[in-house]
Scaffold this active site. Sequence first.
Site, PDB file in Angstrom:
ATOM      1  N   GLY A  30       0.798  -1.227   0.000  1.00 32.17           N
ATOM      2  CA  GLY A  30       0.000   0.000   0.000  1.00 32.17           C
ATOM      3  C   GLY A  30       0.829   1.274   0.000  1.00 32.17           C
ATOM      4  O   GLY A  30       0.307   2.364   0.188  1.00 32.17           O
ATOM      5  N   LYS A  75       4.707  19.807  -7.411  1.00 30.31           N
ATOM      6  CA  LYS A  75       5.170  20.418  -6.157  1.00 30.31           C
ATOM      7  C   LYS A  75       6.278  21.438  -6.448  1.00 30.31           C
ATOM      8  O   LYS A  75       6.320  22.516  -5.842  1.00 30.31           O
ATOM      9  CB  LYS A  75       5.652  19.323  -5.205  1.00 30.31           C
ATOM     10  N   GLY A 129       0.958  10.634   3.880  1.00 30.48           N
ATOM     11  CA  GLY A 129       0.353   9.908   4.994  1.00 30.48           C
ATOM     12  C   GLY A 129      -0.735  10.743   5.626  1.00 30.48           C
ATOM     13  O   GLY A 129      -0.658  11.971   5.655  1.00 30.48           O
TER      14      GLY A 129
HETATM   15  N1  HSE Z   1       2.109  10.329  -3.763  1.00 29.97           N
HETATM   16  C1  HSE Z   1       2.863  11.257  -2.986  1.00 29.97           C
HETATM   17  C2  HSE Z   1       4.188  10.617  -2.562  1.00 29.97           C
HETATM   18  C3  HSE Z   1       2.184  11.689  -1.719  1.00 29.97           C
HETATM   19  O1  HSE Z   1       4.431   9.439  -2.815  1.00 29.97           O
HETATM   20  O2  HSE Z   1       4.972  11.325  -1.955  1.00 29.97           O
HETATM   21  C4  HSE Z   1       1.299  12.862  -1.826  1.00 29.97           C
HETATM   22  O3  HSE Z   1       1.864  13.971  -2.420  1.00 29.97           O
END
Ligand code: HSE
Length: 429
Positions: free
Chosen positions: A187, A205, A302
Amino acid sequence: MKTVKIGMLGIGNIGRGTYMTLETNRHKIEEATDLDLQIVKILNRHPEKDRGIDIPKEKYVTDIRDILDDPEIQIVIELIGGVEPATTYMAEALKAGKHVVTANKAAIAKNGRMLQELATEKQLMLRFEASVAGGIPILNAITSALICNEFSSVQGILNGTTNYILTRMTEDGASYEDVLKDAQAKGFAEADPTSDVEGIDAANKLSILISLLFGIGVAPEDIPTRGISDISSKDINFAREFGYTIKLLASAESHDGTLTCNVEPSLVPLDHPLANVNNEFNAVYITGNAVDNLMFYGRGAGPYPTGSAVIGDVIGEARKIEKGAAYDLTPHLRYDADLDFRGEGQNPYYVRLRAEDRPGVLGQIASTLGTYEISIRTMTQQTDKEEDGVVSIIIIVHDVERNVLETALNVLLKNHSVKSIDNVLRVLE
Ligand code: HSE
């Protein structure tokens, strides 16, 4: 104690983490802020689904208008994710006079400008701390405590899934495919991991960070982006021999009026602080002209770490509402700086290729690179020959534009002694 009523859109992992962060820490929040924060309505398209959390059923609504038309709700938290319908819902919430908090990097990277203009027009707040690096308060830091700095660079490990995969490949010697399957089974990785492993999530980001750090807009799709799916254990082992580890880095640098940026797997020197950021952890390493180098480290994903950032934003907005000073656009996305965006610029690169092991081949490779003014920093040849007398050759070259390097490598491929170019990766200085 003042009560602030909140509507929340979405009750997936982050929604549950946000709700639980607020309820678990209610006493602490009330003591510290003298605010009674109440999530009174939650948009939940599937109220019949067991969410594994004890939320009074009467809080669930299936029509967003139940939230937007409720005059008592002052803040809307958007936790649906994805560009749409999340952007439309946030715009509707602002039009309805609600302050907005979101964790949505894709929507802010693509539509942050429009949403910010709407918030400005309506004199409302729009906060999105959780959209970059989850629980790490990087947006607050760069737009408040560090606001006096002229920033020159940022390098971030902004995606936990890819950092987990690269760490397991490095530490266990496992293949990319095996680690990805294991991460999906546990997961840690999505069933469709494309956005994470191809660097799209990190580019969203980085686009937000660029606007806040450097004041210009670079759309995520304009950021040169490469993912980790071509990294092999050979690259990891060769990098280690040269004193590097491989990380998916999101980087941007401002220099002499130009901005360069990219997202790509990069060789990070083992003595750089980012080299020790492992597993699902994130880190952001920035350089400001007053503060010098700073690294922020923590959980970038998380339910609870993200919930911590979301509730922090909610408290920030609720405090302003309570003081009657609601209009405050921090963090403020900027698009007006006098900087030219120049793609990914010049960098040192690592090249792994396969060539015949016979006299003169290394000389021919060096000569072709030299024709393109590409200077070799280090070159080594694997000692074990493949069966057909072909060996791996690793070259690290000094600063060069990637397209010039690729042109030279294509010319090398025409030399029948060079069998394949297996990988090209940026090297962090
Ligand atoms: N999917 C992203 C990660 C988490 O694996 O860091 C949320 O931005």
